[in-house]
Design a protein around this motif. Structure first.
Motif, PDB file in Angstrom:
ATOM      1  N   LYS A   1       0.851  -1.186   0.000  1.00 39.77           N
ATOM      2  CA  LYS A   1       0.000   0.000   0.000  1.00 39.77           C
ATOM      3  C   LYS A   1       0.893   1.244   0.000  1.00 39.77           C
ATOM      4  N   ALA A   2       0.338   2.359  -0.419  1.00 37.39           N
ATOM      5  CA  ALA A   2       1.096   3.611  -0.495  1.00 37.39           C
ATOM      6  C   ALA A   2       1.720   3.975   0.846  1.00 37.39           C
ATOM      7  N   ALA A   3       1.005   3.738   1.927  1.00 36.42           N
ATOM      8  CA  ALA A   3       1.538   4.068   3.259  1.00 36.42           C
ATOM      9  C   ALA A   3       2.779   3.238   3.576  1.00 36.42           C
ATOM     10  N   SER A   4       2.815   2.005   3.096  1.00 33.85           N
ATOM     11  CA  SER A   4       3.987   1.153   3.321  1.00 33.85           C
ATOM     12  C   SER A   4       5.186   1.678   2.550  1.00 33.85           C
ATOM     13  N   LEU A   5       4.950   2.088   1.315  1.00 36.75           N
ATOM     14  CA  LEU A   5       6.048   2.654   0.527  1.00 36.75           C
ATOM     15  C   LEU A   5       6.554   3.943   1.158  1.00 36.75           C
ATOM     16  N   GLN A   6       5.625   4.753   1.713  1.00 31.82           N
ATOM     17  CA  GLN A   6       6.037   5.992   2.377  1.00 31.82           C
ATOM     18  C   GLN A   6       6.848   5.681   3.630  1.00 31.82           C
ATOM     19  N   ALA A   7       6.477   4.638   4.352  1.00 32.50           N
ATOM     20  CA  ALA A   7       7.249   4.240   5.538  1.00 32.50           C
ATOM     21  C   ALA A   7       8.669   3.865   5.129  1.00 32.50           C
ATOM     22  N   ALA A   8       8.805   3.189   3.988  1.00 40.04           N
ATOM     23  CA  ALA A   8      10.134   2.828   3.490  1.00 40.04           C
ATOM     24  C   ALA A   8      10.915   4.070   3.083  1.00 40.04           C
ATOM     25  N   VAL A   9      10.261   5.005   2.405  1.00 41.09           N
ATOM     26  CA  VAL A   9      10.904   6.262   2.011  1.00 41.09           C
ATOM     27  C   VAL A   9      11.426   6.981   3.253  1.00 41.09           C
ATOM     28  N   ASP A  10      10.583   7.080   4.277  1.00 39.17           N
ATOM     29  CA  ASP A  10      10.968   7.781   5.510  1.00 39.17           C
ATOM     30  C   ASP A  10      12.152   7.097   6.195  1.00 39.17           C
ATOM     31  N   ALA A  11      12.126   5.782   6.273  1.00 40.20           N
ATOM     32  CA  ALA A  11      13.217   5.041   6.915  1.00 40.20           C
ATOM     33  C   ALA A  11      14.513   5.202   6.138  1.00 40.20           C
ATOM     34  N   LEU A  12      14.435   5.103   4.818  1.00 46.33           N
ATOM     35  CA  LEU A  12      15.639   5.211   3.997  1.00 46.33           C
ATOM     36  C   LEU A  12      16.211   6.626   3.998  1.00 46.33           C
ATOM     37  N   ALA A  13      15.354   7.621   4.152  1.00 48.51           N
ATOM     38  CA  ALA A  13      15.838   9.005   4.219  1.00 48.51           C
ATOM     39  C   ALA A  13      16.742   9.194   5.435  1.00 48.51           C
ATOM     40  N   LYS A  14      16.505   8.419   6.477  1.00 49.09           N
ATOM     41  CA  LYS A  14      17.298   8.531   7.699  1.00 49.09           C
ATOM     42  C   LYS A  14      18.596   7.731   7.637  1.00 49.09           C
ATOM     43  N   THR A  15      18.625   6.692   6.798  1.00 46.17           N
ATOM     44  CA  THR A  15      19.758   5.768   6.858  1.00 46.17           C
ATOM     45  C   THR A  15      20.632   5.725   5.611  1.00 46.17           C
ATOM     46  N   HIS A  16      20.140   6.187   4.456  1.00 43.30           N
ATOM     47  CA  HIS A  16      20.947   6.013   3.250  1.00 43.30           C
ATOM     48  C   HIS A  16      22.196   6.885   3.272  1.00 43.30           C
ATOM     49  N   THR A  17      23.249   6.366   2.620  1.00 41.56           N
ATOM     50  CA  THR A  17      24.535   7.056   2.656  1.00 41.56           C
ATOM     51  C   THR A  17      25.051   7.434   1.274  1.00 41.56           C
ATOM     52  N   GLU A  18      24.467   6.881   0.221  1.00 38.45           N
ATOM     53  CA  GLU A  18      24.975   7.137  -1.126  1.00 38.45           C
ATOM     54  C   GLU A  18      23.845   7.447  -2.096  1.00 38.45           C
ATOM     55  N   GLY A  19      24.153   8.248  -3.098  1.00 40.11           N
ATOM     56  CA  GLY A  19      23.201   8.511  -4.174  1.00 40.11           C
ATOM     57  C   GLY A  19      22.068   9.418  -3.758  1.00 40.11           C
ATOM     58  N   GLY A  20      21.140   9.570  -4.686  1.00 38.17           N
ATOM     59  CA  GLY A  20      20.002  10.447  -4.464  1.00 38.17           C
ATOM     60  C   GLY A  20      18.976   9.850  -3.522  1.00 38.17           C
ATOM     61  N   VAL A  21      17.937  10.624  -3.286  1.00 39.43           N
ATOM     62  CA  VAL A  21      16.859  10.219  -2.396  1.00 39.43           C
ATOM     63  C   VAL A  21      16.121   9.032  -3.000  1.00 39.43           C
ATOM     64  N   LYS A  22      15.770   8.106  -2.162  1.00 36.45           N
ATOM     65  CA  LYS A  22      15.024   6.937  -2.600  1.00 36.45           C
ATOM     66  C   LYS A  22      13.540   7.220  -2.383  1.00 36.45           C
ATOM     67  N   ASP A  23      12.873   7.703  -3.425  1.00 33.85           N
ATOM     68  CA  ASP A  23      11.458   8.027  -3.340  1.00 33.85           C
ATOM     69  C   ASP A  23      10.612   6.801  -3.658  1.00 33.85           C
ATOM     70  N   LYS A  24       9.288   6.963  -3.678  1.00 34.54           N
ATOM     71  CA  LYS A  24       8.396   5.824  -3.924  1.00 34.54           C
ATOM     72  C   LYS A  24       8.676   5.177  -5.280  1.00 34.54           C
ATOM     73  N   GLY A  25       9.008   5.987  -6.277  1.00 37.94           N
ATOM     74  CA  GLY A  25       9.314   5.429  -7.598  1.00 37.94           C
ATOM     75  C   GLY A  25      10.562   4.558  -7.567  1.00 37.94           C
ATOM     76  N   ALA A  26      11.591   5.028  -6.886  1.00 32.43           N
ATOM     77  CA  ALA A  26      12.835   4.252  -6.788  1.00 32.43           C
ATOM     78  C   ALA A  26      12.601   2.967  -6.012  1.00 32.43           C
ATOM     79  N   ILE A  27      11.808   3.048  -4.966  1.00 29.39           N
ATOM     80  CA  ILE A  27      11.524   1.863  -4.160  1.00 29.39           C
ATOM     81  C   ILE A  27      10.682   0.870  -4.953  1.00 29.39           C
ATOM     82  N   SER A  28       9.660   1.351  -5.646  1.00 27.51           N
ATOM     83  CA  SER A  28       8.815   0.461  -6.449  1.00 27.51           C
ATOM     84  C   SER A  28       9.632  -0.240  -7.517  1.00 27.51           C
TER      85      SER A  28
END
Length: 138
Positions: free
Chosen positions: A33-60
């Protein structure tokens, strides 16, 4: 999305979040569901170290691991094929492998390597992938 670079740590965090979302019942028959993808976006925004932001499109897009997981699972289920977890490769003669990939081209990348996080991916996607098992054929 184009600049998103996925590290093994990013993959692990994405799997952690998506497994938690699945356990919470936030996964439909056709995916998350969209809320699950947003939860992943939020978590990755806090932990990613390389490259651009991982948005819903990148995660999908990255969730296309489902296809790799399906192929790998099929390989593990082939009678006579033996996977060496310690070395991350299939234990079979090369001619047997070549014969197999003639009709299973998607398997070719897995000859000398495993699928990282296979067990977690299998847990995540189990029940989501149509296998034909239990299908009614009159």
């Amino acid at each position: 999305e184009a600049n998103a670079k996925w590290t093994p740590e990013d993959d692990e965090e994405l799997l952690r979040v998506l497994l938690a979302e699945k356990a919470a019942g936030n996964m439909g028959d056709n995916g998350f569901k969209a809320a699950s993808l947003q939860a992943a976006v939020d978590a990755l925004a806090k932990t990613h170290t390389e490259g651009g932001v991982k948005d819903k499109g990148a995660i999908s897009t990255h969730i296309t691991l489902v296809h790799a997981c399906t192929t790998f699972k099929e390989l593990k289920d082939v009678s006579g094929f033996s996977y060496d977890d310690e070395h991350g490769c299939w234990d079979m003669e090369l001619d047997v492998w070549k014969a197999y990939i003639k009709s299973h081209k998607n398997a070719s990348p897995f000859r000398n390597k495993g699928l990282r996080f296979y067990n977690e991916l299998d847990d995540l996607f189990s029940g989501m992938i149509a296998t034909g098992e239990g299908a009614y054929h009159p």
